[in-house]
Write a protein that holds these residues in place. Structure first.
Motif, short mmCIF file in Angstrom:
data_model
loop_
_atom_site.label_atom_id
_atom_site.label_comp_id
_atom_site.label_asym_id
_atom_site.label_seq_id
_atom_site.Cartn_x
_atom_site.Cartn_y
_atom_site.Cartn_z
N LEU A 32 0.87 -1.27 -0.05
CA LEU A 32 -0.12 -0.04 0.07
C LEU A 32 0.82 1.20 0.01
N MET A 33 0.90 2.12 -0.99
CA MET A 33 1.65 3.32 -1.25
C MET A 33 0.99 4.35 -1.03
N SER A 34 0.94 5.29 -0.29
CA SER A 34 0.39 6.47 0.02
C SER A 34 0.85 7.54 -0.96
N CYS A 35 0.18 8.50 -1.61
CA CYS A 35 0.77 9.41 -2.62
C CYS A 35 -0.16 10.73 -2.67
N TYR A 36 0.52 11.78 -2.62
CA TYR A 36 -0.19 13.04 -2.84
C TYR A 36 0.45 13.79 -3.76
N LYS A 37 1.45 14.68 -3.68
CA LYS A 37 1.88 15.60 -4.54
C LYS A 37 3.15 15.24 -4.98
N GLU A 38 3.81 14.03 -4.73
CA GLU A 38 5.13 13.85 -5.17
C GLU A 38 5.24 13.53 -6.65
N PRO A 39 6.50 13.85 -7.11
CA PRO A 39 6.75 13.83 -8.54
C PRO A 39 6.44 12.52 -9.18
N ILE A 40 5.82 12.27 -10.22
CA ILE A 40 5.32 10.89 -10.66
C ILE A 40 6.63 10.09 -10.95
N GLU A 41 7.81 10.95 -11.24
CA GLU A 41 8.94 10.11 -11.41
C GLU A 41 9.34 9.48 -10.03
N LEU A 42 9.49 10.07 -9.15
CA LEU A 42 9.57 9.64 -7.80
C LEU A 42 8.74 8.32 -7.50
N ILE A 43 7.53 8.44 -7.68
CA ILE A 43 6.77 7.34 -7.70
C ILE A 43 6.81 6.23 -8.31
N GLU A 44 7.08 6.49 -9.42
CA GLU A 44 7.59 5.56 -10.88
C GLU A 44 8.89 4.49 -10.16
N ALA A 45 9.84 5.49 -9.71
CA ALA A 45 11.01 4.84 -9.31
C ALA A 45 10.65 3.90 -8.03
N ASN A 74 10.74 -5.32 -9.58
CA ASN A 74 11.96 -6.08 -9.44
C ASN A 74 11.95 -7.00 -8.72
N GLN A 75 11.08 -7.34 -7.65
CA GLN A 75 11.12 -8.30 -6.54
C GLN A 75 11.34 -9.68 -7.20
N THR A 76 12.05 -10.71 -6.53
CA THR A 76 12.25 -11.82 -6.97
C THR A 76 10.76 -12.92 -6.55
N GLU A 77 9.96 -12.38 -6.05
CA GLU A 77 8.75 -12.89 -5.84
C GLU A 77 7.48 -11.93 -6.19
N VAL A 78 7.73 -11.22 -7.31
CA VAL A 78 6.60 -10.13 -7.61
C VAL A 78 5.50 -10.97 -8.25
N SER A 79 5.35 -12.04 -8.11
CA SER A 79 3.82 -12.50 -8.69
C SER A 79 2.79 -12.78 -7.21
N ARG A 80 3.77 -12.69 -6.05
CA ARG A 80 2.73 -12.69 -4.72
C ARG A 80 2.31 -11.19 -4.56
N ILE A 81 2.57 -10.29 -5.30
CA ILE A 81 2.18 -8.92 -5.05
C ILE A 81 0.95 -8.35 -5.53
N ILE A 82 0.09 -7.68 -4.83
CA ILE A 82 -1.01 -6.92 -5.40
C ILE A 82 -0.61 -5.57 -5.07
N MET A 83 -0.23 -4.77 -5.80
CA MET A 83 0.18 -3.33 -5.58
C MET A 83 -1.12 -2.38 -5.84
N VAL A 84 -1.10 -1.63 -4.30
CA VAL A 84 -2.17 -0.65 -4.10
C VAL A 84 -1.52 0.77 -4.27
N VAL A 85 -1.99 1.60 -5.07
CA VAL A 85 -1.34 3.14 -5.14
C VAL A 85 -2.60 3.87 -4.64
N SER A 86 -2.52 4.60 -3.43
CA SER A 86 -3.44 5.33 -3.27
C SER A 86 -3.36 6.77 -3.26
N PHE A 87 -4.08 7.53 -4.03
CA PHE A 87 -3.98 8.91 -4.42
C PHE A 87 -4.88 9.64 -3.52
N GLU A 88 -4.75 11.02 -3.32
CA GLU A 88 -5.85 11.97 -2.93
C GLU A 88 -6.53 12.67 -4.09
N GLU A 89 -7.85 12.76 -3.50
CA GLU A 89 -8.89 13.35 -4.65
C GLU A 89 -8.23 14.78 -5.15
#
Length: 600
Positions: free
Chosen positions: A206-219, A226-241
């Protein structure tokens, strides 16, 4: 009815709603108290009354928050947009979840049964204990010489010796945990559970984001891809309205990471202005995890097999993070309701280009995490993991307190009725330090965040006191003492006491024996040795993080020498912040997000 008597009762009893009193209708002989006893009882009863009122207010707030959260999960208020080329009805679609609801709607349907949070309504709070400790310990060297000069030159170095001993213990434990990180640098953690049934373990990030640069979030997301066990991951990106261009950012990130191997990517957009919430990571995380879990349709029997990791937009994970966490969880026999997981955080993200104030603080924060926060189970910080079972049972994240990591720990200790253990994940995680585009802005941002952390710690302590009645007494006392010693004494009081004791020994205490003088110099040397461990750990940590730093020996030595002065400056910021919350109340307890533009 006859004469009624009031007896003080423990607030843990069911009758506590009556503010600690019950009516005794038994026909007993009236007991007459002296005026002194009556005053004592009235003072105690007043404190109990304030505690009960604070607890009642917190409980009402949590009931309201829960009702609002449940309402937001209803289909009528949830808007889902499917992303990607595949528009089939697959349950693993990448989606954007938002809530088509306004504050007026919430009020209209009757869930806003009491007033929203009024930040400035409380000044008589338990965080005053921190102020009491400061004014008890810091001025002590100034008045004790006038009572007894001999007592002064014995007791002042003794107290300083206690503080130095704490630093030595922290340095020893930090070195021990740093060695564990180094010895696991090449470990293939997936082999640790190859023979154990671990196929059912999944991870929600769960990654919380607001006004961070998109390049930072992407990195940051890329390090999870790049995780060795990436298939186990559900990626949740939570932005603000109120995030600028929020839907465009969701589409960009989905397109970027759709084929990287995640089980699924879920974007949530947290609505602004909900009752009893404050803007910040706390409310963002609470909304994000609730919406993601609802969308995933997880059955109760599977919550022990899902680990949730909360993180920031400036988090870089090593490729073995998921494997190391899975290994730790499985090898410890899946302690779903007793353990949280913390990877040591290192703030070496462009740290070599930061001011000496920011770099020294960053090194000490990692040092203290390795030597105090994790070993003594004080609290997790920023990036931590827990089982979904614990999250569900603890009602997820409180959206009205800025220090969501410590508040979660306190709430979850209350529902599990035990002190929770913090288990170290044996891989380091790179996190962004406070930062600014110039040296001046860098130092200003450092002071702003130090103030916020201090106010947050004071607010947390007040919350802990009013909730501690729901914990076993031993767990509450042991954790409370560790918290006060770390935040109230070590971080704030010890630095200021070191300054006042030094002034007193030179100007006020007379006829100091030569041996005592050597003891004072020796204590300073030992404390500097403890700080040296932090700089020594920093020599090999960047290699584990696969980053390059360029710091010459002269600059390193200079920053090492300035360490006690940086700590002293930090203590002055804390002193200001603690008195700010005394005068202005809870309205200063706000989440001012750390600026990340210099990290992009």
């Amino acid at each position: 009815m006859g004469n009624l008597r009031k007896h003080p009762r423990r607030f843990s009893e069911p009758i506590f709603q009556n503010y600690g009193y019950v009516q005794d209708e038994k026909d007993e002989k009236e007991t007459h108290l002296s005026s002194t006893e009556q005053d004592g009882h009235s003072k105690i009863n007043f404190v109990h009354y304030l505690s009960a009122k604070a607890e009642e207010k917190a409980d009402k707030s949590e009931v309201q928050i829960q009702r609002t959260s449940i309402m937001l999960e209803q289909p009528a208020f949830t808007h889902i947009v499917k992303l990607g080329e595949d528009q089939s009805n697959s349950k693993n679609d990448d989606i954007i979840i938002s809530s088509a609801v306004s504050v007026s709607t919430i009020i209209d349907i009757g869930t806003n049964l009491h007033r929203d949070i009024k930040p400035g309504s409380q000044r008589c709070r338990w965080n005053l204990l921190f102020n009491f400790l400061i004014w008890l310990i810091v001025p002590f060297p100034f008045w004790i010489p006038f009572i007894s000069n001999t007592t002064a030159y014995y007791i002042l170095p003794s107290i300083q010796g206690v503080f130095v001993l704490i630093w030595i213990i922290i340095a020893t434990l930090a070195m021990k945990n740093a060695i564990i990180l180094y010895t696991n640098r090449s470990n293939d953690f997936s082999k640790d559970y190859a023979s154990i049934e671990a196929k059912d373990i999944r991870h929600i990030f769960l990654m919380s984001c607001y006004k961070e640069p998109i390049e930072l979030i992407e990195a940051s997301i890329q390090t999870l891809a790049n995780q060795t066990e990436v298939s186990r991951i559900i990626m949740v990106v939570s932005f603000e309205e109120r995030t600028p261009g929020v839907e465009d950012k969701c589409h960009y990130l989905e397109k970027k990471f759709h084929h990287c191997g995640f089980q699924r990517i879920i974007f949530t957009i947290h609505p602004y202005g909900l009752p009893n919430e404050i803007p910040g990571k706390c409310s963002n995380s609470n909304y994000g995890i609730r919406m993601a879990v609802k969308e995933m349709k997880i059955v109760d029997s599977d919550t022990d097999n899902i680990l949730v990791t909360t993180c920031d937009a400036d988090s870089k994970f090593p490729p073995q993070y998921v494997a190391a966490l899975t290994s730790k969880y499985v090898k410890e026999n899946r302690p779903a309701l007793t353990t949280l997981y913390q990877s040591p955080l290192f703030y070496n993200w462009k740290l070599d280009g930061a001011s000496f104030v920011t770099r020294v603080t960053g090194l000490l924060r990692s040092f203290l995490m390795l030597g105090a926060l994790i070993p003594f189970n004080i609290n997790t910080m920023s990036i931590y993991s827990y089982s979904l079972s614990l999250g569900v049972r603890g009602n997820y994240v409180h959206p009205a307190y800025q220090m969501e990591d410590i508040i979660c720990l306190i709430r979850w200790m209350g529902v599990t009725k035990q002190r929770l253990r913090i288990s170290m994940i044996p891989v380091p995680v790179l996190s962004g330090p406070t930062s600014g585009e110039t040296i001046e802005k860098d130092i200003m941002e450092w002071a702003r965040q130090a103030r916020r952390w201090t106010i947050g710690a004071a607010e947390v302590f007040h919350y802990f006191i009013i909730k501690s009645k729901r914990m076993p007494r031993s767990a509450a006392w042991s954790w409370g003492v560790c918290f006060v010693v770390y935040y109230g004494i070590l971080l704030c009081t010890s630095g200021l006491y070191g300054l006042t004791s030094l002034i007193s020994m030179f100007l006020l205490v007379k006829n100091v024996p030569v041996a005592i003088g050597y003891v004072m110099y020796g204590l300073l040397g030992v404390q500097m040795l403890a700080f040296l461990i932090a700089f020594f750990i920093d020599i090999f940590i960047p290699k584990l993080l696969n980053i390059e730093e360029y710091i010459c020996v002269v600059r390193n030595v200079f920053q090492y020498i300035t360490t006690p002065f940086v700590l002293l400056a930090y203590s002055f910021v804390e002193l200001y912040a603690l008195h700010e919350i005394v005068f202005f109340g809870r309205k200063v307890c706000k989440h001012g997000a750390s600026k990340k533009t210099a990290l992009a």
